[in-house]
Design a protein around this motif. Sequence first.
Motif, PDB file in Angstrom:
ATOM      1  N   ILE A   1    -101.296 -27.677 -16.360  1.00 51.27           N
ATOM      2  CA  ILE A   1    -102.330 -26.662 -16.191  1.00 51.27           C
ATOM      3  C   ILE A   1    -103.262 -27.163 -15.095  1.00 51.27           C
ATOM      4  N   CYS A   2    -103.396 -26.366 -14.060  1.00 50.24           N
ATOM      5  CA  CYS A   2    -104.268 -26.681 -12.934  1.00 50.24           C
ATOM      6  C   CYS A   2    -105.526 -25.841 -13.053  1.00 50.24           C
ATOM      7  N   VAL A   3    -106.674 -26.499 -13.050  1.00 51.57           N
ATOM      8  CA  VAL A   3    -107.952 -25.815 -13.228  1.00 51.57           C
ATOM      9  C   VAL A   3    -108.762 -25.913 -11.950  1.00 51.57           C
ATOM     10  N   ASP A   4    -109.240 -24.775 -11.490  1.00 45.59           N
ATOM     11  CA  ASP A   4    -110.128 -24.757 -10.326  1.00 45.59           C
ATOM     12  C   ASP A   4    -110.923 -23.463 -10.362  1.00 45.59           C
ATOM     13  N   ILE A   5    -112.116 -23.503  -9.852  1.00 45.88           N
ATOM     14  CA  ILE A   5    -112.961 -22.316  -9.800  1.00 45.88           C
ATOM     15  C   ILE A   5    -112.616 -21.444  -8.592  1.00 45.88           C
ATOM     16  N   SER A   6    -111.937 -22.018  -7.619  1.00 47.01           N
ATOM     17  CA  SER A   6    -111.658 -21.319  -6.365  1.00 47.01           C
ATOM     18  C   SER A   6    -110.290 -20.636  -6.376  1.00 47.01           C
ATOM     19  N   THR A   7    -110.282 -19.326  -6.433  1.00 48.74           N
ATOM     20  CA  THR A   7    -109.028 -18.589  -6.400  1.00 48.74           C
ATOM     21  C   THR A   7    -108.414 -18.581  -5.002  1.00 48.74           C
ATOM     22  N   LYS A   8    -109.226 -18.677  -3.979  1.00 46.75           N
ATOM     23  CA  LYS A   8    -108.684 -18.698  -2.619  1.00 46.75           C
ATOM     24  C   LYS A   8    -107.998 -20.023  -2.320  1.00 46.75           C
ATOM     25  N   MET A   9    -108.500 -21.123  -2.862  1.00 42.59           N
ATOM     26  CA  MET A   9    -107.812 -22.407  -2.703  1.00 42.59           C
ATOM     27  C   MET A   9    -106.453 -22.339  -3.408  1.00 42.59           C
ATOM     28  N   GLU A  10    -106.418 -21.762  -4.590  1.00 39.16           N
ATOM     29  CA  GLU A  10    -105.163 -21.600  -5.337  1.00 39.16           C
ATOM     30  C   GLU A  10    -104.179 -20.774  -4.530  1.00 39.16           C
ATOM     31  N   GLU A  11    -104.620 -19.671  -3.991  1.00 39.84           N
ATOM     32  CA  GLU A  11    -103.755 -18.801  -3.206  1.00 39.84           C
ATOM     33  C   GLU A  11    -103.205 -19.530  -1.983  1.00 39.84           C
ATOM     34  N   GLN A  12    -104.036 -20.331  -1.344  1.00 40.99           N
ATOM     35  CA  GLN A  12    -103.648 -21.083  -0.155  1.00 40.99           C
ATOM     36  C   GLN A  12    -102.514 -22.072  -0.455  1.00 40.99           C
ATOM     37  N   GLY A  13    -102.513 -22.658  -1.653  1.00 39.63           N
ATOM     38  CA  GLY A  13    -101.540 -23.701  -1.967  1.00 39.63           C
ATOM     39  C   GLY A  13    -100.382 -23.295  -2.848  1.00 39.63           C
ATOM     40  N   LYS A  14    -100.305 -22.048  -3.196  1.00 36.02           N
ATOM     41  CA  LYS A  14     -99.298 -21.585  -4.161  1.00 36.02           C
ATOM     42  C   LYS A  14     -97.862 -21.975  -3.784  1.00 36.02           C
ATOM     43  N   ASP A  15     -97.505 -21.880  -2.522  1.00 31.86           N
ATOM     44  CA  ASP A  15     -96.140 -22.218  -2.104  1.00 31.86           C
ATOM     45  C   ASP A  15     -95.828 -23.704  -2.271  1.00 31.86           C
ATOM     46  N   LYS A  16     -96.827 -24.558  -2.096  1.00 36.62           N
ATOM     47  CA  LYS A  16     -96.624 -26.011  -2.199  1.00 36.62           C
ATOM     48  C   LYS A  16     -96.228 -26.449  -3.606  1.00 36.62           C
ATOM     49  N   VAL A  17     -96.617 -25.676  -4.604  1.00 35.21           N
ATOM     50  CA  VAL A  17     -96.406 -26.093  -5.991  1.00 35.21           C
ATOM     51  C   VAL A  17     -95.372 -25.227  -6.719  1.00 35.21           C
ATOM     52  N   ALA A  18     -94.652 -24.416  -5.959  1.00 36.66           N
ATOM     53  CA  ALA A  18     -93.682 -23.487  -6.552  1.00 36.66           C
ATOM     54  C   ALA A  18     -92.553 -24.195  -7.299  1.00 36.66           C
ATOM     55  N   HIS A  19     -92.280 -25.456  -6.982  1.00 38.24           N
ATOM     56  CA  HIS A  19     -91.212 -26.198  -7.663  1.00 38.24           C
ATOM     57  C   HIS A  19     -91.546 -26.490  -9.129  1.00 38.24           C
ATOM     58  N   LEU A  20     -92.805 -26.387  -9.494  1.00 31.68           N
ATOM     59  CA  LEU A  20     -93.227 -26.621 -10.876  1.00 31.68           C
ATOM     60  C   LEU A  20     -93.301 -25.273 -11.597  1.00 31.68           C
ATOM     61  N   THR A  21     -92.185 -24.847 -12.108  1.00 26.13           N
ATOM     62  CA  THR A  21     -92.094 -23.515 -12.716  1.00 26.13           C
ATOM     63  C   THR A  21     -92.861 -23.420 -14.031  1.00 26.13           C
ATOM     64  N   ASN A  22     -93.228 -24.540 -14.611  1.00 23.11           N
ATOM     65  CA  ASN A  22     -93.982 -24.570 -15.862  1.00 23.11           C
ATOM     66  C   ASN A  22     -95.476 -24.782 -15.602  1.00 23.11           C
ATOM     67  N   ARG A  23     -95.911 -24.487 -14.411  1.00 26.20           N
ATOM     68  CA  ARG A  23     -97.302 -24.661 -13.998  1.00 26.20           C
ATOM     69  C   ARG A  23     -98.112 -23.415 -14.328  1.00 26.20           C
ATOM     70  N   GLU A  24     -99.306 -23.644 -14.846  1.00 27.02           N
ATOM     71  CA  GLU A  24    -100.248 -22.558 -15.101  1.00 27.02           C
ATOM     72  C   GLU A  24    -101.514 -22.842 -14.307  1.00 27.02           C
ATOM     73  N   PHE A  25    -102.189 -21.790 -13.877  1.00 26.31           N
ATOM     74  CA  PHE A  25    -103.452 -21.931 -13.175  1.00 26.31           C
ATOM     75  C   PHE A  25    -104.551 -21.282 -14.000  1.00 26.31           C
ATOM     76  N   ALA A  26    -105.633 -22.013 -14.217  1.00 29.06           N
ATOM     77  CA  ALA A  26    -106.781 -21.487 -14.942  1.00 29.06           C
ATOM     78  C   ALA A  26    -107.973 -21.429 -13.994  1.00 29.06           C
ATOM     79  N   VAL A  27    -108.498 -20.235 -13.794  1.00 29.57           N
ATOM     80  CA  VAL A  27    -109.704 -20.065 -12.986  1.00 29.57           C
ATOM     81  C   VAL A  27    -110.888 -20.388 -13.882  1.00 29.57           C
ATOM     82  N   SER A  28    -111.482 -21.550 -13.634  1.00 26.19           N
ATOM     83  CA  SER A  28    -112.576 -21.970 -14.504  1.00 26.19           C
ATOM     84  C   SER A  28    -113.327 -23.136 -13.890  1.00 26.19           C
ATOM     85  N   ASP A  29    -114.564 -23.261 -14.278  1.00 25.78           N
ATOM     86  CA  ASP A  29    -115.326 -24.478 -14.046  1.00 25.78           C
ATOM     87  C   ASP A  29    -114.655 -25.563 -14.888  1.00 25.78           C
TER      88      ASP A  29
END
Length: 120
Positions: free
Chosen positions: A73-101
Amino acid sequence: MRSQHVDYYNHDNLASDYDQDVKRTDDPIRDGYDGVLDWVVTAAGIDETTSVLELGSGTGNLTQRIKSCARIICVDISTKMEEQGKDKVAHLTNREFAVSDVLEYVAGSDETFDVIVSTY
């Protein structure tokens, strides 16, 4: 519990140039950045059975170095940072992103993890 600095750590405004900026080794604060990321993943001992929580995942520079894990589970408040890096982490199919402090996420979660990583 919400960080009093959560707005400061929302780096949406930096997302488009962030990866280029961190590669600037002429900036002393960035010198050795890749080595630190590699060291964190190695020191954490992450393998295919490890449940991982990453705090402040940004554009995925640390996450992309994790070859496999049971769950992340990757936690970050920045949705634009997440969007920018989405392709880099695509190999982790069990990855979740939580928008949060990050403090709010940890305080509000009863989940357990084998490893918690962060380089921010």
